[in-house]
Scaffold this motif. Sequence first.
Motif, PDB file in Angstrom:
ATOM      1  N   THR A   2     -60.792   1.349 -20.642  1.00  0.00           N
ATOM      2  CA  THR A   2     -60.086   2.852 -20.863  1.00  0.00           C
ATOM      3  C   THR A   2     -58.739   2.644 -21.789  1.00  0.00           C
ATOM      4  N   LEU A   3     -58.419   3.544 -22.358  1.00  0.00           N
ATOM      5  CA  LEU A   3     -57.041   3.603 -23.024  1.00  0.00           C
ATOM      6  C   LEU A   3     -56.001   3.473 -22.107  1.00  0.00           C
ATOM      7  N   GLU A   4     -55.906   4.117 -21.096  1.00  0.00           N
ATOM      8  CA  GLU A   4     -54.817   4.384 -20.163  1.00  0.00           C
ATOM      9  C   GLU A   4     -54.870   2.817 -19.358  1.00  0.00           C
ATOM     10  N   ILE A   6     -55.512   0.173 -20.747  1.00  0.00           N
ATOM     11  CA  ILE A   6     -54.905  -0.714 -21.893  1.00  0.00           C
ATOM     12  C   ILE A   6     -53.344  -0.581 -21.920  1.00  0.00           C
ATOM     13  N   ILE A   7     -52.898   0.595 -21.794  1.00  0.00           N
ATOM     14  CA  ILE A   7     -51.527   0.947 -22.211  1.00  0.00           C
ATOM     15  C   ILE A   7     -50.826   0.711 -20.806  1.00  0.00           C
ATOM     16  N   GLY A   8     -51.221   0.659 -19.547  1.00  0.00           N
ATOM     17  CA  GLY A   8     -50.880   0.313 -18.391  1.00  0.00           C
ATOM     18  C   GLY A   8     -50.443  -1.137 -18.437  1.00  0.00           C
ATOM     19  N   LEU A  10     -50.497  -3.223 -21.164  1.00  0.00           N
ATOM     20  CA  LEU A  10     -49.287  -3.589 -22.017  1.00  0.00           C
ATOM     21  C   LEU A  10     -47.812  -3.313 -21.537  1.00  0.00           C
ATOM     22  N   ALA A  11     -47.523  -2.213 -20.869  1.00  0.00           N
ATOM     23  CA  ALA A  11     -46.311  -1.743 -20.177  1.00  0.00           C
ATOM     24  C   ALA A  11     -46.117  -2.701 -19.125  1.00  0.00           C
TER      25      ALA A  11
END
Length: 89
Positions: A2-4, A6-8, A10-11
Amino acid sequence: MTLEMIIGLLAAVLAAIAAAFGLGHSRGTSKAEAKADQQRTEEHAAATEAVAERRVEATKGVRDVQQTVNHLPDDDVDRELRAKFTRKT
């Protein structure tokens, strides 16, 4: 994924990079400070040694003059003092 997620991820990767940079910077700073402290210590030791050498040379000079004066007759000492240690007008 999910997009969340991937963002997690990346962070988390960016946080790990920032932490590594901060750790490297602090190590570099402490190394530079240690090197500067060592250089100051070496400079102080060299200055102390130079002072000691000058003191030894001065002491030798005084001893040589004392020995020379002791071996001269009194009238020669008086003549030397008058010749070298009087005010020139």
